[in-house]
Write a protein that holds these residues in place. Sequence first.
Motif, PDB file in Angstrom:
ATOM      1  N   LEU A   1       0.830  -1.206   0.000  1.00  0.00           N
ATOM      2  CA  LEU A   1       0.000   0.000   0.000  1.00  0.00           C
ATOM      3  C   LEU A   1       0.864   1.255   0.000  1.00  0.00           C
ATOM      4  N   ASP A   2       1.909   1.272   0.832  1.00  0.00           N
ATOM      5  CA  ASP A   2       2.758   2.460   0.924  1.00  0.00           C
ATOM      6  C   ASP A   2       3.561   2.672  -0.356  1.00  0.00           C
ATOM      7  N   ALA A   3       4.053   1.580  -0.960  1.00  0.00           N
ATOM      8  CA  ALA A   3       4.790   1.712  -2.216  1.00  0.00           C
ATOM      9  C   ALA A   3       3.890   2.242  -3.322  1.00  0.00           C
ATOM     10  N   THR A   4       2.639   1.804  -3.335  1.00  0.00           N
ATOM     11  CA  THR A   4       1.680   2.307  -4.314  1.00  0.00           C
ATOM     12  C   THR A   4       1.422   3.797  -4.115  1.00  0.00           C
ATOM     13  N   ALA A   5       1.218   4.202  -2.862  1.00  0.00           N
ATOM     14  CA  ALA A   5       0.975   5.616  -2.581  1.00  0.00           C
ATOM     15  C   ALA A   5       2.171   6.468  -2.994  1.00  0.00           C
ATOM     16  N   ASP A   6       3.378   5.985  -2.733  1.00  0.00           N
ATOM     17  CA  ASP A   6       4.582   6.735  -3.101  1.00  0.00           C
ATOM     18  C   ASP A   6       4.675   6.903  -4.615  1.00  0.00           C
ATOM     19  N   ALA A   7       4.310   5.860  -5.367  1.00  0.00           N
ATOM     20  CA  ALA A   7       4.382   5.942  -6.827  1.00  0.00           C
ATOM     21  C   ALA A   7       3.312   6.865  -7.400  1.00  0.00           C
ATOM     22  N   LEU A   8       2.157   6.943  -6.741  1.00  0.00           N
ATOM     23  CA  LEU A   8       1.062   7.769  -7.243  1.00  0.00           C
ATOM     24  C   LEU A   8       1.192   9.240  -6.845  1.00  0.00           C
ATOM     25  N   ARG A   9       1.922   9.504  -5.775  1.00  0.00           N
ATOM     26  CA  ARG A   9       1.977  10.872  -5.242  1.00  0.00           C
ATOM     27  C   ARG A   9       2.422  11.901  -6.291  1.00  0.00           C
ATOM     28  N   PRO A  10       3.447  11.640  -7.091  1.00  0.00           N
ATOM     29  CA  PRO A  10       3.843  12.648  -8.090  1.00  0.00           C
ATOM     30  C   PRO A  10       2.796  12.869  -9.185  1.00  0.00           C
ATOM     31  N   LEU A  11       1.825  11.970  -9.323  1.00  0.00           N
ATOM     32  CA  LEU A  11       0.801  12.078 -10.364  1.00  0.00           C
ATOM     33  C   LEU A  11      -0.430  12.844  -9.893  1.00  0.00           C
ATOM     34  N   GLY A  12      -0.486  13.152  -8.595  1.00  0.00           N
ATOM     35  CA  GLY A  12      -1.628  13.854  -8.032  1.00  0.00           C
ATOM     36  C   GLY A  12      -1.346  15.331  -7.850  1.00  0.00           C
ATOM     37  N   PRO A  13      -2.163  16.005  -7.030  1.00  0.00           N
ATOM     38  CA  PRO A  13      -3.234  15.422  -6.223  1.00  0.00           C
ATOM     39  C   PRO A  13      -4.470  15.093  -7.053  1.00  0.00           C
ATOM     40  N   PHE A  14      -5.331  14.297  -6.437  1.00  0.00           N
ATOM     41  CA  PHE A  14      -6.579  13.886  -7.060  1.00  0.00           C
ATOM     42  C   PHE A  14      -7.735  14.430  -6.225  1.00  0.00           C
ATOM     43  N   ASP A  15      -8.899  14.460  -6.811  1.00  0.00           N
ATOM     44  CA  ASP A  15     -10.080  14.888  -6.063  1.00  0.00           C
ATOM     45  C   ASP A  15     -10.756  13.663  -5.443  1.00  0.00           C
TER      46      ASP A  15
ATOM     47  N   ALA B   1      -8.594  -1.408   3.305  1.00  0.00           N
ATOM     48  CA  ALA B   1      -7.151  -1.168   3.403  1.00  0.00           C
ATOM     49  C   ALA B   1      -6.685  -0.101   2.422  1.00  0.00           C
ATOM     50  N   GLY B   2      -7.362   0.025   1.270  1.00  0.00           N
ATOM     51  CA  GLY B   2      -6.960   1.000   0.275  1.00  0.00           C
ATOM     52  C   GLY B   2      -7.079   2.437   0.728  1.00  0.00           C
ATOM     53  N   VAL B   3      -7.799   2.685   1.823  1.00  0.00           N
ATOM     54  CA  VAL B   3      -7.879   4.036   2.375  1.00  0.00           C
ATOM     55  C   VAL B   3      -6.482   4.560   2.697  1.00  0.00           C
ATOM     56  N   ARG B   4      -5.588   3.667   3.076  1.00  0.00           N
ATOM     57  CA  ARG B   4      -4.204   4.059   3.394  1.00  0.00           C
ATOM     58  C   ARG B   4      -3.531   4.713   2.181  1.00  0.00           C
ATOM     59  N   VAL B   5      -3.929   4.306   0.976  1.00  0.00           N
ATOM     60  CA  VAL B   5      -3.394   4.890  -0.249  1.00  0.00           C
ATOM     61  C   VAL B   5      -4.165   6.145  -0.633  1.00  0.00           C
ATOM     62  N   LEU B   6      -5.492   6.063  -0.629  1.00  0.00           N
ATOM     63  CA  LEU B   6      -6.310   7.136  -1.173  1.00  0.00           C
ATOM     64  C   LEU B   6      -6.362   8.374  -0.284  1.00  0.00           C
ATOM     65  N   GLN B   7      -6.365   8.188   1.017  1.00  0.00           N
ATOM     66  CA  GLN B   7      -6.606   9.316   1.913  1.00  0.00           C
ATOM     67  C   GLN B   7      -5.573  10.437   1.756  1.00  0.00           C
ATOM     68  N   PRO B   8      -4.281  10.147   1.699  1.00  0.00           N
ATOM     69  CA  PRO B   8      -3.329  11.245   1.557  1.00  0.00           C
ATOM     70  C   PRO B   8      -3.245  11.823   0.143  1.00  0.00           C
ATOM     71  N   LEU B   9      -3.866  11.154  -0.839  1.00  0.00           N
ATOM     72  CA  LEU B   9      -3.763  11.589  -2.227  1.00  0.00           C
ATOM     73  C   LEU B   9      -4.994  12.332  -2.719  1.00  0.00           C
ATOM     74  N   CYS B  10      -6.135  12.108  -2.075  1.00  0.00           N
ATOM     75  CA  CYS B  10      -7.403  12.634  -2.578  1.00  0.00           C
ATOM     76  C   CYS B  10      -7.917  13.757  -1.689  1.00  0.00           C
ATOM     77  N   ARG B  11      -8.361  14.846  -2.316  1.00  0.00           N
ATOM     78  CA  ARG B  11      -8.803  16.026  -1.578  1.00  0.00           C
ATOM     79  C   ARG B  11     -10.270  15.962  -1.203  1.00  0.00           C
ATOM     80  N   GLU B  12     -11.010  15.051  -1.833  1.00  0.00           N
ATOM     81  CA  GLU B  12     -12.441  14.955  -1.554  1.00  0.00           C
ATOM     82  C   GLU B  12     -12.777  13.558  -1.028  1.00  0.00           C
ATOM     83  N   ARG B  13     -14.014  13.201  -1.102  1.00  0.00           N
ATOM     84  CA  ARG B  13     -14.514  11.981  -0.481  1.00  0.00           C
ATOM     85  C   ARG B  13     -13.932  10.723  -1.131  1.00  0.00           C
ATOM     86  N   ILE B  14     -13.711   9.710  -0.309  1.00  0.00           N
ATOM     87  CA  ILE B  14     -13.215   8.416  -0.764  1.00  0.00           C
ATOM     88  C   ILE B  14     -14.375   7.423  -0.727  1.00  0.00           C
TER      89      ILE B  14
END
Length: 237
Positions: free
Chosen positions: A43-57, A68-81
């Motif tokens: 999950l953390d490796a995925t979030a690290d790889a996606l971070r430069p491509l965001g932020p996302f809404d 478990a995917g909340v661990r990835v989406l929460q720091p990347l998304c500015r709106e509701r998950i």
Amino acid sequence: MFSPQGPSLRELAVQALSSVERGYDLLAPKFDHTPFRTPDGILDATADALRPLGPFDRGLDVCCGTGAGVRVLQPLCRERITGVDFSAGMLSQARDAHPDGEWVRADVRAMPFAEAFDLAVSFGALGHFLPDERPALFAGVHDALRPGGLFAFPIAAPQPITSPLYWALLGFDLSMRVRNTLWRPPFVMYYRTCGLPEIRDDLTAAGFTVTTVPLTALGRRADGTPLCRLVLARKTG
């Protein structure tokens, strides 16, 4: 393999002889104490790889399980998950753990969303879909994303034939095929039906532009290739 809080062998046997939906309903209260839950390292490796491509809404976790995917989406998304799954038991656990999320029960082969999300992720779910079911899954994700939206999920490198894990996964898949031949309802869970070339073809047919990036934090094989890659499927337009 399992913590003391995990399921017993009897509970696992009952799950394995159930349908996929009923099996996960039964397993849900103890799922996070099993090896089936996606490890935090992935999950953390995925979030690290996606971070430069965001932020996302808005973010969507496809086949979210206990969330478990909340661990990835929460720091990347500015709106509701939002998480979507067909197991009421898994969604109940996700709702308890993450009350700020939106948890939707639906068959992901016919998701009730239209251009609602900027980022979709999925972890450990592809083995629950037979190859001829993947086009419907990917078409549903494509419809759920806004133009330019991204669908991301990790995929492990194939094991060499000399690896004990190669034979373990082959044995598991063969045992599942025997089980599904002899017992109904079927429990679909195969590890060797999700090769990257086939997945790339299905995503492209669904309208995605597909690239991959290595998740180097998860290690490399002896030949230097990454043990795991992140598939990045971009909805064009």
